[in-house]
Motif scaffolding. Structure first.
Motif, mmCIF file in Angstrom:
data_model
loop_
_atom_site.group_PDB
_atom_site.id
_atom_site.type_symbol
_atom_site.label_atom_id
_atom_site.label_comp_id
_atom_site.label_asym_id
_atom_site.label_seq_id
_atom_site.Cartn_x
_atom_site.Cartn_y
_atom_site.Cartn_z
ATOM 1 N N PRO A 197 0.864 -1.007 -0.002
ATOM 2 C CA PRO A 197 -0.020 0.001 0.162
ATOM 3 C C PRO A 197 0.773 1.022 0.080
ATOM 4 C CG PRO A 197 -0.225 -1.085 2.165
ATOM 5 C CD PRO A 197 0.520 -1.943 1.415
ATOM 6 N N ASN A 198 2.179 1.189 0.590
ATOM 7 C CA ASN A 198 2.858 2.418 0.484
ATOM 8 C C ASN A 198 4.154 2.511 -0.023
ATOM 9 O OD1 ASN A 198 0.912 3.075 2.443
ATOM 10 N ND2 ASN A 198 1.938 2.736 4.173
ATOM 11 N N TRP A 199 4.954 1.258 -0.236
ATOM 12 C CA TRP A 199 6.459 1.376 -0.516
ATOM 13 C C TRP A 199 6.535 0.533 -1.655
ATOM 14 C CZ3 TRP A 199 10.161 3.600 2.443
ATOM 15 C CH2 TRP A 199 10.050 3.895 3.603
ATOM 16 N N SER A 200 7.398 1.237 -2.717
ATOM 17 C CA SER A 200 7.684 0.549 -3.883
ATOM 18 C C SER A 200 9.008 -0.445 -3.632
ATOM 19 C CB SER A 200 8.064 1.341 -5.056
ATOM 20 O OG SER A 200 8.315 0.762 -5.983
ATOM 21 N N MET A 201 8.827 -1.740 -3.605
ATOM 22 C CA MET A 201 9.669 -2.682 -3.235
ATOM 23 C C MET A 201 9.825 -3.874 -4.229
ATOM 24 S SD MET A 201 9.683 -2.486 0.786
ATOM 25 C CE MET A 201 7.765 -3.281 0.920
ATOM 26 N N GLY A 202 10.883 -4.797 -4.250
ATOM 27 C CA GLY A 202 10.953 -6.053 -4.948
ATOM 28 C C GLY A 202 9.713 -7.037 -4.325
ATOM 29 N N PRO A 239 -0.052 2.650 9.562
ATOM 30 C CA PRO A 239 -0.407 2.559 8.199
ATOM 31 C C PRO A 239 0.199 3.816 7.258
ATOM 32 C CG PRO A 239 -2.150 2.030 9.693
ATOM 33 C CD PRO A 239 -1.112 2.689 10.446
ATOM 34 N N GLU A 240 0.288 4.885 7.864
ATOM 35 C CA GLU A 240 0.729 5.876 6.955
ATOM 36 C C GLU A 240 2.237 5.828 6.557
ATOM 37 O OE1 GLU A 240 -2.638 6.983 9.162
ATOM 38 O OE2 GLU A 240 -0.885 6.374 9.853
ATOM 39 N N SER A 241 2.912 4.920 7.243
ATOM 40 C CA SER A 241 4.463 4.817 6.785
ATOM 41 C C SER A 241 5.261 6.302 6.984
ATOM 42 C CB SER A 241 4.452 4.143 5.514
ATOM 43 O OG SER A 241 4.226 2.862 5.936
ATOM 44 N N LEU A 242 4.891 7.125 7.816
ATOM 45 C CA LEU A 242 5.552 8.332 7.831
ATOM 46 C C LEU A 242 6.495 8.636 8.838
ATOM 47 C CD1 LEU A 242 2.685 10.816 7.086
ATOM 48 C CD2 LEU A 242 4.363 9.783 5.421
ATOM 49 N N ILE A 243 6.214 7.800 10.077
ATOM 50 C CA ILE A 243 7.254 7.852 11.088
ATOM 51 C C ILE A 243 8.044 6.372 10.782
ATOM 52 C CG2 ILE A 243 7.625 7.513 13.485
ATOM 53 C CD1 ILE A 243 5.694 9.459 14.021
ATOM 54 N N HIS A 244 9.253 6.470 10.693
ATOM 55 C CA HIS A 244 10.091 5.003 10.265
ATOM 56 C C HIS A 244 10.263 4.236 11.545
ATOM 57 C CE1 HIS A 244 9.325 6.422 6.330
ATOM 58 N NE2 HIS A 244 10.263 7.573 6.696
ATOM 59 N N ALA A 245 10.637 5.067 12.613
ATOM 60 C CA ALA A 245 10.923 4.539 13.689
ATOM 61 C C ALA A 245 11.071 5.554 14.942
ATOM 62 C CB ALA A 245 12.696 3.822 13.695
ATOM 63 N N LEU A 246 11.006 5.164 16.229
ATOM 64 C CA LEU A 246 11.296 6.099 17.363
ATOM 65 C C LEU A 246 12.095 5.466 18.282
ATOM 66 C CD1 LEU A 246 7.926 5.590 16.716
ATOM 67 C CD2 LEU A 246 7.833 7.572 17.946
ATOM 68 N N VAL A 247 12.922 6.108 18.980
ATOM 69 C CA VAL A 247 13.810 6.034 20.149
ATOM 70 C C VAL A 247 13.277 6.473 21.455
ATOM 71 C CG1 VAL A 247 16.136 5.714 20.966
ATOM 72 C CG2 VAL A 247 15.779 5.639 18.615
ATOM 73 N N GLY A 248 13.156 5.653 22.444
ATOM 74 C CA GLY A 248 12.624 5.952 23.662
ATOM 75 C C GLY A 248 13.818 6.085 24.619
ATOM 76 N N PHE A 249 13.875 7.027 25.426
ATOM 77 C CA PHE A 249 15.036 7.505 26.195
ATOM 78 C C PHE A 249 14.493 7.211 27.762
ATOM 79 C CE2 PHE A 249 16.241 9.571 22.378
ATOM 80 C CZ PHE A 249 17.436 8.959 22.181
ATOM 81 N N ASN A 250 15.533 7.067 28.637
ATOM 82 C CA ASN A 250 15.136 6.853 30.114
ATOM 83 C C ASN A 250 14.561 8.001 30.795
ATOM 84 O OD1 ASN A 250 17.585 8.596 30.314
ATOM 85 N ND2 ASN A 250 18.686 7.049 31.019
ATOM 86 N N ASP A 251 14.437 9.123 30.124
ATOM 87 C CA ASP A 251 13.596 10.350 30.765
ATOM 88 C C ASP A 251 12.456 10.370 30.303
ATOM 89 O OD1 ASP A 251 14.172 11.087 28.125
ATOM 90 O OD2 ASP A 251 15.154 13.037 28.536
ATOM 91 N N GLY A 252 11.899 9.371 29.424
ATOM 92 C CA GLY A 252 10.502 9.536 29.121
ATOM 93 C C GLY A 252 10.193 9.891 27.456
ATOM 94 N N MET A 255 11.916 10.157 20.536
ATOM 95 C CA MET A 255 12.530 10.752 19.397
ATOM 96 C C MET A 255 11.896 10.023 18.076
ATOM 97 S SD MET A 255 16.528 12.004 18.457
ATOM 98 C CE MET A 255 16.466 13.159 20.087
ATOM 99 N N ALA A 256 11.389 10.728 17.053
ATOM 100 C CA ALA A 256 10.779 10.143 16.105
ATOM 101 C C ALA A 256 11.641 10.438 14.838
ATOM 102 C CB ALA A 256 9.224 10.378 15.703
ATOM 103 N N HIS A 257 11.795 9.562 13.805
ATOM 104 C CA HIS A 257 12.172 10.085 12.491
ATOM 105 C C HIS A 257 11.155 9.813 11.546
ATOM 106 C CE1 HIS A 257 14.274 9.293 8.356
ATOM 107 N NE2 HIS A 257 15.134 10.072 9.034
ATOM 108 N N MET A 258 10.902 10.915 10.944
ATOM 109 C CA MET A 258 9.770 11.143 10.010
ATOM 110 C C MET A 258 10.235 11.323 8.307
ATOM 111 S SD MET A 258 6.885 13.334 12.035
ATOM 112 C CE MET A 258 5.793 12.956 10.745
ATOM 113 N N GLY A 259 9.704 10.751 7.640
ATOM 114 C CA GLY A 259 9.775 11.105 6.076
ATOM 115 C C GLY A 259 9.004 10.609 5.255
ATOM 116 N N ALA A 260 8.807 10.761 3.965
ATOM 117 C CA ALA A 260 8.013 10.247 3.012
ATOM 118 C C ALA A 260 8.450 8.892 2.749
ATOM 119 C CB ALA A 260 8.170 10.960 1.738
ATOM 120 N N PRO A 261 7.664 7.864 2.358
ATOM 121 C CA PRO A 261 8.209 6.456 2.382
ATOM 122 C C PRO A 261 8.800 6.097 1.083
ATOM 123 C CG PRO A 261 5.871 6.868 1.582
ATOM 124 C CD PRO A 261 6.318 8.132 2.224
#
Length: 392
Positions: A197-202, A239-252, A255-261
């Protein structure tokens, strides 16, 4: 100029890497290109990029490749050994975009000549993570993740204290069947599974996305790449595939990385690292996006995630067996010998039988042990696909 080689140049990731290199010809010198049976495309890429060596992994394709490149002054070779030799050629940066466990040996070859290895082949870390990391340390090589999720984590950790990381959250689109009723999945066809639905892959990675085996591999890869405990790696459906991953730190904080798929972002980041350079990717319009949604994955729908947890807990050669059985099960699905849901059953049965036989227990897996487990798991998966599942 940065000397680069592309292993798997004719696949989706390889082609996008070629595109980015061609956009800045003054910055890159191409050393070697490798590909599979798409000899016409490989030859065309070689004519444009002018590498010293072009390799097809299939010996029966060598004559055609040599004919297409006749008179161009480009050396031609074929076979798995030649692919590994291409990886050993002196280069500053090597893209590992060969699909499946076939990327492991060439990836190690690139590491052993001290190159920066841009790792789009997640199977390398799943099958032999400790071996790969030790080789990188021994040869002062750099590993740069190219999977969009792992690139996102890598970027989120720049300048951060790794000891402060509490968790890593990988997002998943949910694949082609994320909204299908569960009872329909048994009858799903390869053609239906190969539409993302979002990515162009093999084809293979797209089907792995539908089954979530792709995400299962990524969970294991994240654990290995970033030195995490199994329970520190989480998965959420986005489902939107705009956030690719998030890192959670010990202070709660998260940090999210966003971008087009668009895989060119992760490829371009690795290609230009440690710099950031302009890339021809879409810029997000958050107002137009409007909203983003998230939900927990249903392990009844995606048993691959449960199996990934098992692999991480079991350790040893479990990753090598898991990946090999998954690849063999996917072959059986593509050949219509088993159904969509039966892929996970095949993999679980392989893990069960190899675990009971003690075939997965080893403290520090060497390459021979990894390749042996890979071969045994493939043989077992093929046998199960031919017999056991068809009688149940």
């Amino acid at each position: 100029m940065k000397r680069v080689s592309i292993l798997g140049a004719t696949g989706s990731i390889g082609c996008q890497t070629v595109e980015l290199i061609e956009a800045a010809p003054e910055r890159f010198e191409v050393v070697a290109l490798t590909g599979g049976r798409n000899v016409a495309l490989l030859a065309e890429q070689a004519k444009r990029l002018r590498p010293r060596l072009a390799v097809t992994c299939h010996d029966d394709c060598r004559a055609e490749l040599a004919e297409r490149l006749s008179g161009n002054g480009i050396e031609v070779a074929s076979g798995d050994a030649a692919v590994a030799e291409a990886a050993q050629m002196q280069a500053d940066w090597v893209m590992s975009a060969i699909v499946g466990a076939a990327g492991l040996v060439p990836g190690l070859a690139a590491i052993r000549q001290g190159a920066t290895l841009a790792l789009a082949n997640k199977e390398t870390m799943v099958a032999a993570g400790p071996l790969v990391l030790e080789a990188a340390r021994a040869h002062s090589a750099t590993l740069l993740p190219v999977d969009s999720e792992h690139s996102a984590v890598f970027q989120a950790l720049v300048g951060e204290d790794r000891a402060a990381v509490e968790r890593v959250i990988l997002t998943a689109s949910g694949g082609a069947f994320r909204d299908w009723p569960l009872e329909r999945l048994a009858a799903a066809t390869p053609e239906q599974a190969a539409t993302h639905p979002n990515w162009s892959m093999g084809q293979r990675i797209t089907i792995d996305s539908a089954s979530m085996f792709n995400k299962a591999l990524e969970v294991i890869e994240a654990r290995e790449l970033f030195g995490l405990a199994p329970d520190q790696v989480e998965v959420v459906i986005h489902p939107e595939s705009l956030i690719h991953a998030l890192v959670g730190f010990n202070d709660g904080a998260l940090m999210a990385h966003m971008g087009a798929p668009d895989m060119r972002h992760a490829i371009g980041y690795a290609l230009n690292w440690p710099e950031r350079r302009g890339l021809p990717v879409a810029r997000l319009d958050l107002a137009a996006t409007g909203s983003m949604t998230f939900r927990a994955p249903d392990e009844a729908r995606y048993p691959a995630l449960r199996l990934a947890r098992r692999v991480m807990e079991e350790g040893g050669l479990a990753g090598a067996a898991f990946n090999a059985a998954k690849e063999a099960a996917l072959d059986a699905f593509l050949d219509r010998r088993i159904g969509f849901l039966q892929m996970a059953q095949v993999v679980e049965q392989v893990l069960d039988t190899m675990s009971r036989a003690g075939a997965l227990r080893v403290d520090i897996p060497g390459l021979d042990a990894v390749l042996g487990a890979d071969a045994e798991a493939r043989e077992r998966a093929a046998r199960i696909s031919r017999t056991d599942l068809q009688t149940t």
